[in-house]
Design a protein around this motif. Structure first.
Motif, PDB file in Angstrom:
ATOM      1  N   MET A 193       0.856  -1.174   0.000  1.00 54.16           N
ATOM      2  CA  MET A 193       0.000   0.000   0.000  1.00 54.16           C
ATOM      3  C   MET A 193       0.893   1.223   0.000  1.00 54.16           C
ATOM      4  O   MET A 193       1.816   1.314   0.799  1.00 54.16           O
ATOM      5  N   ASN A 194       0.613   2.136  -0.906  1.00 50.70           N
ATOM      6  CA  ASN A 194       1.360   3.384  -0.986  1.00 50.70           C
ATOM      7  C   ASN A 194       0.379   4.538  -1.062  1.00 50.70           C
ATOM      8  O   ASN A 194      -0.522   4.541  -1.903  1.00 50.70           O
ATOM      9  N   VAL A 195       0.554   5.519  -0.187  1.00 51.49           N
ATOM     10  CA  VAL A 195      -0.266   6.719  -0.170  1.00 51.49           C
ATOM     11  C   VAL A 195       0.667   7.885  -0.440  1.00 51.49           C
ATOM     12  O   VAL A 195       1.696   8.025   0.212  1.00 51.49           O
ATOM     13  N   ASN A 196       0.319   8.700  -1.414  1.00 50.88           N
ATOM     14  CA  ASN A 196       1.131   9.851  -1.770  1.00 50.88           C
ATOM     15  C   ASN A 196       0.238  11.076  -1.735  1.00 50.88           C
ATOM     16  O   ASN A 196      -0.698  11.187  -2.525  1.00 50.88           O
ATOM     17  N   ALA A 197       0.517  11.989  -0.824  1.00 51.15           N
ATOM     18  CA  ALA A 197      -0.320  13.176  -0.678  1.00 51.15           C
ATOM     19  C   ALA A 197       0.110  14.302  -1.607  1.00 51.15           C
ATOM     20  O   ALA A 197      -0.489  15.365  -1.584  1.00 51.15           O
ATOM     21  N   GLY A 198       1.116  14.086  -2.446  1.00 53.06           N
ATOM     22  CA  GLY A 198       1.530  15.100  -3.405  1.00 53.06           C
ATOM     23  C   GLY A 198       2.786  15.820  -3.001  1.00 53.06           C
ATOM     24  O   GLY A 198       3.067  16.003  -1.822  1.00 53.06           O
ATOM     25  N   ALA A 199       3.551  16.225  -3.988  1.00 49.60           N
ATOM     26  CA  ALA A 199       4.820  16.901  -3.746  1.00 49.60           C
ATOM     27  C   ALA A 199       4.617  18.383  -3.443  1.00 49.60           C
ATOM     28  O   ALA A 199       5.397  18.986  -2.732  1.00 49.60           O
ATOM     29  N   LYS A 200       3.569  18.960  -3.987  1.00 54.25           N
ATOM     30  CA  LYS A 200       3.319  20.380  -3.737  1.00 54.25           C
ATOM     31  C   LYS A 200       1.827  20.646  -3.830  1.00 54.25           C
ATOM     32  O   LYS A 200       1.060  19.812  -4.326  1.00 54.25           O
ATOM     33  N   LYS A 201       1.430  21.772  -3.346  1.00 55.20           N
ATOM     34  CA  LYS A 201       0.024  22.137  -3.350  1.00 55.20           C
ATOM     35  C   LYS A 201      -0.514  22.043  -4.781  1.00 55.20           C
ATOM     36  O   LYS A 201       0.116  22.504  -5.718  1.00 55.20           O
ATOM     37  N   GLY A 202      -1.657  21.423  -4.929  1.00 53.40           N
ATOM     38  CA  GLY A 202      -2.249  21.257  -6.251  1.00 53.40           C
ATOM     39  C   GLY A 202      -1.990  19.899  -6.875  1.00 53.40           C
ATOM     40  O   GLY A 202      -2.665  19.504  -7.812  1.00 53.40           O
ATOM     41  N   ASP A 203      -0.989  19.153  -6.360  1.00 48.80           N
ATOM     42  CA  ASP A 203      -0.748  17.800  -6.862  1.00 48.80           C
ATOM     43  C   ASP A 203      -1.899  16.901  -6.445  1.00 48.80           C
ATOM     44  O   ASP A 203      -2.516  17.098  -5.405  1.00 48.80           O
ATOM     45  N   LYS A 204      -2.148  15.894  -7.239  1.00 50.59           N
ATOM     46  CA  LYS A 204      -3.201  14.941  -6.931  1.00 50.59           C
ATOM     47  C   LYS A 204      -2.696  13.905  -5.934  1.00 50.59           C
ATOM     48  O   LYS A 204      -1.622  13.350  -6.091  1.00 50.59           O
ATOM     49  N   THR A 262      -2.731  10.229  -4.260  1.00 49.65           N
ATOM     50  CA  THR A 262      -2.996   8.906  -4.811  1.00 49.65           C
ATOM     51  C   THR A 262      -2.865   7.830  -3.731  1.00 49.65           C
ATOM     52  O   THR A 262      -2.132   7.997  -2.758  1.00 49.65           O
ATOM     53  N   VAL A 263      -3.602   6.743  -3.941  1.00 46.49           N
ATOM     54  CA  VAL A 263      -3.465   5.538  -3.139  1.00 46.49           C
ATOM     55  C   VAL A 263      -3.279   4.393  -4.122  1.00 46.49           C
ATOM     56  O   VAL A 263      -4.053   4.249  -5.069  1.00 46.49           O
ATOM     57  N   ASP A 264      -2.228   3.615  -3.945  1.00 43.84           N
ATOM     58  CA  ASP A 264      -1.992   2.408  -4.741  1.00 43.84           C
ATOM     59  C   ASP A 264      -1.905   1.244  -3.780  1.00 43.84           C
ATOM     60  O   ASP A 264      -1.185   1.301  -2.783  1.00 43.84           O
ATOM     61  N   LEU A 265      -2.648   0.188  -4.090  1.00 46.99           N
ATOM     62  CA  LEU A 265      -2.700  -0.969  -3.215  1.00 46.99           C
ATOM     63  C   LEU A 265      -2.692  -2.224  -4.070  1.00 46.99           C
ATOM     64  O   LEU A 265      -3.357  -2.269  -5.111  1.00 46.99           O
ATOM     65  N   THR A 266      -1.910  -3.214  -3.678  1.00 44.10           N
ATOM     66  CA  THR A 266      -1.974  -4.505  -4.350  1.00 44.10           C
ATOM     67  C   THR A 266      -2.458  -5.537  -3.341  1.00 44.10           C
ATOM     68  O   THR A 266      -2.211  -5.423  -2.148  1.00 44.10           O
ATOM     69  N   ASN A 302     -13.422  10.814  -6.183  1.00 46.17           N
ATOM     70  CA  ASN A 302     -12.091  10.308  -6.528  1.00 46.17           C
ATOM     71  C   ASN A 302     -12.214   9.200  -7.571  1.00 46.17           C
ATOM     72  O   ASN A 302     -13.038   8.300  -7.433  1.00 46.17           O
ATOM     73  N   ASP A 303     -11.395   9.268  -8.606  1.00 41.07           N
ATOM     74  CA  ASP A 303     -11.376   8.214  -9.616  1.00 41.07           C
ATOM     75  C   ASP A 303     -10.667   6.987  -9.070  1.00 41.07           C
ATOM     76  O   ASP A 303      -9.696   7.104  -8.322  1.00 41.07           O
ATOM     77  N   PHE A 304     -11.152   5.794  -9.462  1.00 37.16           N
ATOM     78  CA  PHE A 304     -10.471   4.569  -9.057  1.00 37.16           C
ATOM     79  C   PHE A 304     -10.489   3.553 -10.181  1.00 37.16           C
ATOM     80  O   PHE A 304     -11.358   3.584 -11.058  1.00 37.16           O
ATOM     81  N   THR A 305      -9.474   2.696 -10.163  1.00 37.11           N
ATOM     82  CA  THR A 305      -9.432   1.536 -11.049  1.00 37.11           C
ATOM     83  C   THR A 305      -9.049   0.323 -10.208  1.00 37.11           C
ATOM     84  O   THR A 305      -8.339   0.445  -9.209  1.00 37.11           O
ATOM     85  N   ILE A 306      -9.553  -0.818 -10.630  1.00 37.58           N
ATOM     86  CA  ILE A 306      -9.178  -2.096 -10.019  1.00 37.58           C
ATOM     87  C   ILE A 306      -8.813  -3.019 -11.173  1.00 37.58           C
ATOM     88  O   ILE A 306      -9.654  -3.316 -12.021  1.00 37.58           O
ATOM     89  N   ASP A 307      -7.553  -3.417 -11.242  1.00 38.42           N
ATOM     90  CA  ASP A 307      -7.073  -4.342 -12.266  1.00 38.42           C
ATOM     91  C   ASP A 307      -6.896  -5.713 -11.636  1.00 38.42           C
ATOM     92  O   ASP A 307      -6.252  -5.842 -10.586  1.00 38.42           O
ATOM     93  N   ILE A 363      -6.380   4.777  -6.641  1.00 32.52           N
ATOM     94  CA  ILE A 363      -7.363   5.818  -6.373  1.00 32.52           C
ATOM     95  C   ILE A 363      -6.651   7.150  -6.513  1.00 32.52           C
ATOM     96  O   ILE A 363      -5.575   7.357  -5.956  1.00 32.52           O
ATOM     97  N   THR A 364      -7.270   8.067  -7.270  1.00 30.32           N
ATOM     98  CA  THR A 364      -6.685   9.381  -7.490  1.00 30.32           C
ATOM     99  C   THR A 364      -7.674  10.451  -7.072  1.00 30.32           C
ATOM    100  O   THR A 364      -8.809  10.463  -7.531  1.00 30.32           O
ATOM    101  N   ASP A 365      -7.226  11.337  -6.196  1.00 34.10           N
ATOM    102  CA  ASP A 365      -8.035  12.462  -5.770  1.00 34.10           C
ATOM    103  C   ASP A 365      -8.021  13.485  -6.899  1.00 34.10           C
ATOM    104  O   ASP A 365      -6.969  14.025  -7.229  1.00 34.10           O
ATOM    105  N   ILE A 366      -9.180  13.740  -7.494  1.00 35.76           N
ATOM    106  CA  ILE A 366      -9.196  14.632  -8.651  1.00 35.76           C
ATOM    107  C   ILE A 366      -9.564  16.069  -8.282  1.00 35.76           C
ATOM    108  O   ILE A 366      -9.673  16.917  -9.137  1.00 35.76           O
ATOM    109  N   ASP A 367      -9.769  16.330  -6.985  1.00 33.05           N
ATOM    110  CA  ASP A 367     -10.114  17.688  -6.540  1.00 33.05           C
ATOM    111  C   ASP A 367      -8.931  18.594  -6.649  1.00 33.05           C
ATOM    112  O   ASP A 367      -7.836  18.341  -6.358  1.00 33.05           O
TER     113      ASP A 367
END
Length: 159
Positions: A78-89, A91-95, A135-140, A155-159
């Motif tokens: 599981m990886n959660v990335n809150a973004g490098a700078k303000k305005g970045d989306k 993301t949550v990636d989980l396997t 938030n957009d999500f995909t499940i592969d 999962i990508t926060d599109i706000d």
């Protein structure tokens, strides 16, 4: 405090730090790996590394709009990335690994999302949609041997 609560607390701390008015130019990340139990939290000025029992990854309560992983599934990473700078989306990636074939796992998700009134598009072994939070999500889903499915959730926060 259970291992699951520890991971949830660390994640919330990282996300709170992202919006706390601190360094908006810093990367905020949380990552976990079930093989070794290592969990890392990186917030500008703070670095936390800890080890959690691997059983924590098998007893997760992860869900997307109320739809949990297939019963008996284990989170692998599981990886959660809150973004490098303000305005970045953010993301949550989980396997994960599920103890069933792709068809059963896909049906679990499509039926679950239908019950929760979440519109999902299914193309082959990919499901995609948007959460109630926007938030957009995909499940592969990928077959991984007899009666086993590997899954990747993004999962990508599109706000």
């Amino acid at each position: 405090m259970t291992a699951h609560n520890v991971l949830a607390t660390l994640t919330l701390m990282a996300l709170a730090a992202c919006s706390s008015g601190g360094n908006d130019n810093g990367m905020v990340t949380v990552s976990a790996n079930s093989q070794d139990g290592n969990v890392s939290v990186r917030v500008p000025g703070v670095s936390i590394d800890t080890k959690l029992p691997s059983s924590m990854f098998k007893k997760s309560d992860f869900d997307i709009d109320g739809v949990k992983l297939f019963p008996g599934s284990s989170i692998e990473t599981m990886n959660v990335n809150a973004g490098a700078k303000k305005g970045d989306k953010a993301t949550v990636d989980l396997t994960f690994s599920a103890p069933a074939g792709v068809d059963a796992v896909r049906k679990h998700f499509t039926d679950g999302f239908a019950a929760e009134d979440v519109a999902v598009k299914a193309v082959d072994n990919r499901l995609s949609g948007r959460t109630s939070d926007g938030n957009d999500f995909t499940i592969d889903l990928t077959p991984a041997g007899a009666g086993v499915t590997k899954g990747h959730v993004a999962i990508t926060d599109i706000d």
